[in-house]
Write a protein that holds these residues in place. Structure first.
Motif, PDB file in Angstrom:
ATOM      1  N   LEU A   1       0.810  -1.222   0.000  1.00 27.17           N
ATOM      2  CA  LEU A   1       0.000   0.000   0.000  1.00 27.17           C
ATOM      3  C   LEU A   1       0.839   1.266   0.000  1.00 27.17           C
ATOM      4  N   GLU A   2       2.096   1.177   0.353  1.00 24.24           N
ATOM      5  CA  GLU A   2       2.960   2.358   0.437  1.00 24.24           C
ATOM      6  C   GLU A   2       3.312   2.853  -0.967  1.00 24.24           C
ATOM      7  N   PRO A   3       2.933   4.088  -1.318  1.00 29.14           N
ATOM      8  CA  PRO A   3       3.196   4.576  -2.675  1.00 29.14           C
ATOM      9  C   PRO A   3       4.686   4.715  -2.963  1.00 29.14           C
ATOM     10  N   ARG A   4       5.078   4.312  -4.156  1.00 25.53           N
ATOM     11  CA  ARG A   4       6.430   4.571  -4.659  1.00 25.53           C
ATOM     12  C   ARG A   4       6.437   5.823  -5.523  1.00 25.53           C
ATOM     13  N   THR A   5       5.277   6.271  -5.937  1.00 25.75           N
ATOM     14  CA  THR A   5       5.174   7.447  -6.803  1.00 25.75           C
ATOM     15  C   THR A   5       4.319   8.486  -6.105  1.00 25.75           C
ATOM     16  N   ILE A   6       4.917   9.573  -5.681  1.00 25.44           N
ATOM     17  CA  ILE A   6       4.193  10.682  -5.065  1.00 25.44           C
ATOM     18  C   ILE A   6       4.664  11.977  -5.710  1.00 25.44           C
ATOM     19  N   GLY A   7       3.725  12.778  -6.147  1.00 23.79           N
ATOM     20  CA  GLY A   7       4.066  14.095  -6.679  1.00 23.79           C
ATOM     21  C   GLY A   7       4.434  14.129  -8.147  1.00 23.79           C
ATOM     22  N   GLN A   8       4.326  12.998  -8.858  1.00 23.76           N
ATOM     23  CA  GLN A   8       4.603  13.010 -10.292  1.00 23.76           C
ATOM     24  C   GLN A   8       3.329  13.422 -11.018  1.00 23.76           C
ATOM     25  N   GLU A   9       3.386  14.499 -11.752  1.00 28.46           N
ATOM     26  CA  GLU A   9       2.202  15.049 -12.402  1.00 28.46           C
ATOM     27  C   GLU A   9       1.554  14.018 -13.319  1.00 28.46           C
ATOM     28  N   GLY A  10       0.233  13.860 -13.166  1.00 27.24           N
ATOM     29  CA  GLY A  10      -0.516  12.950 -14.013  1.00 27.24           C
ATOM     30  C   GLY A  10      -0.464  11.502 -13.593  1.00 27.24           C
ATOM     31  N   ALA A  11       0.348  11.175 -12.576  1.00 27.92           N
ATOM     32  CA  ALA A  11       0.500   9.777 -12.154  1.00 27.92           C
ATOM     33  C   ALA A  11      -0.244   9.537 -10.852  1.00 27.92           C
ATOM     34  N   PRO A  12      -0.797   8.351 -10.672  1.00 26.39           N
ATOM     35  CA  PRO A  12      -1.395   8.015  -9.388  1.00 26.39           C
ATOM     36  C   PRO A  12      -0.335   7.784  -8.331  1.00 26.39           C
ATOM     37  N   GLU A  13      -0.736   7.820  -7.079  1.00 20.35           N
ATOM     38  CA  GLU A  13       0.162   7.469  -5.979  1.00 20.35           C
ATOM     39  C   GLU A  13       0.145   5.946  -5.881  1.00 20.35           C
ATOM     40  N   TYR A  14       1.097   5.330  -6.574  1.00 17.86           N
ATOM     41  CA  TYR A  14       1.066   3.896  -6.857  1.00 17.86           C
ATOM     42  C   TYR A  14       2.067   3.141  -6.001  1.00 17.86           C
ATOM     43  N   GLY A  15       1.603   2.068  -5.364  1.00  9.53           N
ATOM     44  CA  GLY A  15       2.468   1.208  -4.566  1.00  9.53           C
ATOM     45  C   GLY A  15       2.905  -0.008  -5.353  1.00  9.53           C
ATOM     46  N   LEU A  16       2.658  -1.191  -4.812  1.00 13.63           N
ATOM     47  CA  LEU A  16       3.011  -2.444  -5.480  1.00 13.63           C
ATOM     48  C   LEU A  16       1.731  -3.126  -5.939  1.00 13.63           C
ATOM     49  N   GLY A  17       1.272  -2.746  -7.122  1.00  6.60           N
ATOM     50  CA  GLY A  17       0.056  -3.318  -7.679  1.00  6.60           C
ATOM     51  C   GLY A  17      -1.221  -2.631  -7.250  1.00  6.60           C
ATOM     52  N   VAL A  18      -1.133  -1.590  -6.442  1.00  6.57           N
ATOM     53  CA  VAL A  18      -2.311  -0.837  -6.002  1.00  6.57           C
ATOM     54  C   VAL A  18      -1.978   0.651  -5.974  1.00  6.57           C
ATOM     55  N   TYR A  19      -3.020   1.473  -6.067  1.00 10.66           N
ATOM     56  CA  TYR A  19      -2.834   2.909  -5.842  1.00 10.66           C
ATOM     57  C   TYR A  19      -3.809   3.382  -4.779  1.00 10.66           C
ATOM     58  N   ARG A  20      -3.661   4.640  -4.360  1.00 10.93           N
ATOM     59  CA  ARG A  20      -4.533   5.165  -3.324  1.00 10.93           C
ATOM     60  C   ARG A  20      -5.222   6.443  -3.787  1.00 10.93           C
TER      61      ARG A  20
END
Length: 432
Positions: free
Chosen positions: A344-363
């Motif tokens: 559940l922990e996002p690897r992508t935060i603050g990238q424009e146009g991208a979801p806050e994506y973890g490992l196979g899930v986003y929030r």
């Protein structure tokens, strides 16, 4: 190029980009040809199912903040409002809608429309549909089960398991979080099989062709790389196909068998399947694609071959089974608590146009609790879109499947055939 041909080329090129789920519309790769010189621009758009549901969550937050009853504990979902939103979506042009809301104490489910675009059998609440990229959290679960067993770590390079398939240094974690830099590749497969990129008939005919493992690897290695590994989020169906191949390599079992034994059965998903051939079984919401007034109208997709998506999106399921999956995932029935937290922990935060994506899930923001989150995924095949979200304790959930997909908006038309935002907002509000 005359105006009619240019319009067709623009719409068709945009449709090719839709091989990736709408969550990745901003990063999907389109095939540039002389017949469609504007394809890359057409395929770049901030609009996505993810954006729609995230906006709906923020609107639901405002609804809840202004309603003291909703803000003070679970209410019985208002069936009349939810039924009306489902009916309105069908009235606007969707072929069928099936939806489910759970808020911890109460639940609601409903459906509207018909199982087939030209048929009369009514859609039912427990009808199955193609969930597309809602498959990805299930594949991620299988991968992390192997991590828990010590077969791999998240830092394991793909090269160690499948030599020569991906560049050295690409890791399992990068594939799971869409940071490998690989193209989505599904669109490349379709375009490489077409002789006329202006032909809607050929486009949908190609979707009925089998795609082998060798075809997927060829597409991965032929389509242009998007980013350096680990650099940024870039949605990739190919990455999840590779994860499926890695699972088969180390277990000696098919992805279908692994899903049945290690995801579907323990989660109680009795109506879910991982087909590898065209056709459906039992009550099913059949897929149709709408190409708009400038295209060729409707195309029915009974011939679609799920091998095109493979481990990136071949699963079929129901709203109830999808809810059962996410509940089982976050409550420790599929992986342990520490692994769930890592997913559940996002690897992508603050990238424009991208979801806050973890490992196979986003929030997305939790409309019921300021500062909290709901977790899940969306899916978009050529004829269906789906959403599946849960609270971290698995108590509050929304799941929905919609058939009759408008495949040209927002690439070609300014107005969609229908807008699911109102349904999403109502469902999210009523999880509170």
């Amino acid at each position: 190029m005359d105006r009619t041909t240019r319009r067709a080329a623009l719409a068709l090129s945009a449709t090719l980009a839709l091989a990736a789920p709408l969550v990745a519309a901003s990063s999907a790769q389109a095939v540039s040809t002389e017949a469609s010189p504007t394809a890359p621009a057409a395929a770049t758009s901030p609009d996505s199912v993810y954006a729609l549901v995230a906006d709906a969550a923020r609107a639901a937050q405002r609804d809840v903040a202004g309603n003291r009853a909703l803000a003070h504990g679970p209410q019985t979902p208002t069936g009349s409002a939810l039924d009306a939103a489902v009916d309105a979506l069908v009235a606007d042009g969707a072929v069928a809608v099936t939806a489910r809301v759970e808020n911890g104490r109460h639940s609601w489910s409903g459906a509207a429309g018909t199982r087939e675009r030209t048929g009369h059998a009514p859609a039912r609440e427990r009808d199955r549909f193609r969930v597309a990229s809602n498959t990805k959290p299930m594949i991620a679960t299988l991968v992390l089960q192997e991590v828990e067993k010590g077969t791999w770590t998240l830092d394991t390079p793909v090269e160690d398991v499948l030599p020569g398939v991906m560049p050295a240094g690409v890791t399992i974690e990068q594939l799971l979080s869409h940071r490998s830099g690989a193209a989505t590749a599904t669109d490349w497969i379709i375009a490489s099989r077409m002789t006329d990129l202006n032909s809607w008939d050929e486009l949908f005919a190609v979707m009925g062709q089998e795609v082998t493992t060798a075809d997927h690897i060829t597409a991965l290695q032929s389509a242009p790389w998007v980013n350096e590994p680990g650099a940024a989020y870039s949605y990739s169906n190919a990455g999840y196909v590779v994860l499926g191949l890695m699972l088969e390599e180390v277990t000696g079992r098919s992805v279908e068998n692994l899903l049945e034994r290690r995801v579907f059965a323990p989660a109680g998903m009795r109506q879910s399947d991982y087909p590898d051939d065209p056709g459906t079984r039992g009550p099913f919401l059949r897929e149709s694609a709408y190409t708009g007034p400038e295209g060729a109208g409707w195309y029915d997709l009974d011939h679609f071959d799920p091998s095109l998506f493979a481990a990136a999106g071949a699963v079929t399921s129901t709203t109830e089974d999808l809810a059962d999956f996410t509940e089982a995932l976050v409550t420790g029935r599929l992986v342990d608590e520490e692994t769930t937290a890592d997913m559940l922990e996002p690897r992508t935060i603050g990238q424009e146009g991208a979801p806050e994506y973890g490992l196979g899930v986003y929030r997305i923001p939790d409309p019921c609790t300021p500062g909290a989150w709901l977790y899940g995924h969306d899916g978009a095949s050529y004829g269906t879109i789906s959403i599946n979200l849960t609270s971290p304790d698995g108590a509050r959930q929304v799941s929905v499947g919609i058939t009759g997909r408008d495949v040209v908006y927002p690439f070609f038309t300014d107005e969609p055939l229908y807008d699911p935002s109102e349904l999403f907002e109502e469902m999210l509000t009523q999880t509170c």
